[in-house]
Design an enzyme around this catalytic site. Structure first.
Site, mmCIF file in Angstrom:
data_model
loop_
_atom_site.group_PDB
_atom_site.id
_atom_site.type_symbol
_atom_site.label_atom_id
_atom_site.label_comp_id
_atom_site.label_asym_id
_atom_site.label_seq_id
_atom_site.Cartn_x
_atom_site.Cartn_y
_atom_site.Cartn_z
ATOM 1 C CD GLU A 80 48.561 43.072 -10.676
ATOM 2 O OE1 GLU A 80 49.605 43.702 -10.472
ATOM 3 O OE2 GLU A 80 47.446 43.468 -10.282
ATOM 4 C CG ASP A 90 44.880 46.036 -10.940
ATOM 5 O OD1 ASP A 90 46.036 45.910 -11.377
ATOM 6 O OD2 ASP A 90 44.597 46.714 -9.929
#
EC number: 3.2.1.1
Length: 509
Positions: free
Chosen positions: A253, A229
């Protein structure tokens, strides 16, 4: 004694290396992304969907394990599960960590998670776990809407484990002005995204703890990969160490929003510190073309060329139509024909395709949290989108490693029609929703060869004596074309997979 000890160490290292799934091996995976809290509950499937979109819906690890056949029935051979750690209040999605060493009890126990991973591995399904190293969550009474002040910060840090001191965090600061400051990495990496406590990875304790933690997490639960993330919010040198410590394939990400912020050149440098990244720049290009129809296929052609130059390896990027941070495709454009065209491009392109849970059921939720619907009670394997995705994945999976490794060649570009090939497979997509024809002079087939649309086996086309292929897209549906072998009729081929297998016996894909 020293020799025996060294042998034991070497055996452990060798076993770890054998177990780790490489980026090259992940190219053969189709990843099904799910939120544990929203996929399935442990007991019987509820008759009604969950309506508390910002609260807990009580999906569990046991629920996922119970419904693995739904995922494998679609053809996916890997799952990406949302973060598993103990979260702060309302952290149903897993991204607001309170204690990185504990399992979120709403999802189940450590043993439940291990049972899920084992059940996946028994079915040949790999497990990618979502991890967060950028920030922790919110203490009681605080959320993304709450302005920070000194009284809140005084007792803030002791709420978290193991990062329970202010020195482990960057100084509190509201996140960047977007888009004015969207290319200022110094601010992006020090300011607090959505008011979340921003960890300082340059602090020796923070760095060592996170590296030790990811190594422990992968080993303890036997994960095959990580989705990472908030990658752009952390300096690249840390990710290099994190990748090495984890020892498994990592997909980051690197999301900076749509252009002019989340450009190809901004995103590409994050592939390298981590194995790969989700291809957000291409996500936006495809959205503009298929969903919003504000751009045409000349934009796609340009983006693919730029992307191939900028990224180290496009073949291990993550390609997707929907995800948990943006409104679903069908929210703004209800046309399932347009969605199928987008899906055909994503599932047949040279990258690692991902399916976000619910896309196969036609979910149309808006922005967060409305794009995080409960999958129950909608696990309908006869849904036309489920069948469409299943057929495409079955075909892709049947083509084997030579096709997986093959280049993607652009064959035809016009504003409303685009075609590319990979070996003897031709994919034609369109933004039209009415029947249209196009003539291709460039394609992978020879004069006189007959091709079939694997999405509609009654639809065939002949390459004429001048090498032209006239393709008809009925009602704007995509085409995935491959050779017909006249002699395959002597085989008994009752399904699409067996037809393709029969064809492969006689012809190189």
């Amino acid at each position: 004694m020293h020799t025996r000890a060294l042998c034991c160490v070497l055996v452990v290292i060798f076993a770890t290396n054998v177990a780790a799934k490489t980026a090259e091996e992940w190219k053969n995976r189709i990843i099904y992304q799910l939120l544990t809290d929203r996929f399935a509950q442990s007991g019987e499937m509820p008759a009604k969907k969950c309506t508390d979109m910002r609260g807990w819906c009580n999906g569990t690890f046991k629920g996922i394990e119970k419904h693995l056949d739904y995922i494998t029935g679609l053809g996916a051979n890997a799952i990406w599960i949302s973060p598993i750690v103990l979260n702060t209040d309302q952290g149903f999605h897993g991204y607001w960590a309170k204690n990185i060493y504990e399992i979120e009890p709403h999802f189940g126990t450590k043993q439940d998670l291990k049972s899920l991973v084992k059940a996946c591995h028994d079915r040949g399904v790999w497990v990618m776990v979502d991890v967060v190293a950028n920030h922790m969550g919110y203490p009681p009474g605080v959320d993304w809407r709450t302005p920070w002040n000194s009284s809140l910060l005084d007792n803030f840090y002791e709420y978290f484990y193991p990062f329970n001191k202010s020195e482990y965090y960057h100084a509190n600061h509201k996140y960047i002005k977007w888009p004015e400051e969207c290319h200022n990495l110094t601010k992006i990496q020090k300011y607090w995204l959505a008011n979340l406590a921003d960890l300082d990875q340059s602090h020796p304790f923070v760095e060592k703890t996170l590296l030790d933690w990811i190594k422990w997490l992968i080993t303890e639960y036997d994960f095959d990969g990580c989705r990472v993330d908030t990658v752009i919010q952390v300096p690249k040198p840390f990710w290099t160490k994190f990748q090495s410590a984890g020892g498994v394939f990592m997909l980051g990400e690197a999301n900076n929003g749509p252009p002019p912020c989340g450009t190809i050149n901004f995103t590409a440098p994050f592939q390298g510190p981590l194995d790969s990244v989700l291809d957000f720049p291409m996500f936006w290009t495809l959205r503009y073309i298929f969903q919003e129809k504000t751009q045409n296929f000349t934009s796609l052609s340009k983006a693919l060329k730029e992307s191939s130059k900028a990224f180290k390896d496009r073949s291990i990027l993550g390609g997707f139509v929907d995800n948990h941070d943006h409104e679903r495709f069908l929210h703004k454009n209800p046309s399932q024909t347009s969605l199928r065209n987008n899906l055909a491009f994503v599932l047949m392109s040279r990258w690692i395709p991902l399916i976000y849970y619910g896309t196969e059921q036609g979910f149309n939720g808006g922005g967060d949290p409305n794009n995080r619907e409960s999958l129950w009670p909608f696990m309908d394997r006869k849904n036309s989108l489920y069948v469409f995705i299943k057929d495409l994945i079955a075909f892709r999976s049947s083509l084997g490693q030579p096709w997986i490794s093959s280049p993607q060649i652009e064959q035809h570009v016009e504003p409303e029609v685009y075609a590319f090939s990979r070996r003897k497979v031709l994919v034609i997509v369109t933004t039209r929703v009415t029947t249209a024809s196009t003539t291709l002079q460039s394609h992978p087939f020879n004069e006189g060869e007959k091709v079939v649309n694997i999405l509609n086996m009654t639809q065939t086309f002949l390459v004429d004596a001048k090498g032209r292929l006239e393709a008809k897209m009925v009602s704007g549906e995509p085409l995935v074309l491959t050779l017909i072998v006249t002699s395959y009729s002597r085989f008994f081929c009752p399904s699409i997979i067996l037809i393709v297998t029969c064809w492969m016996v006689l012809h190189m894909v």
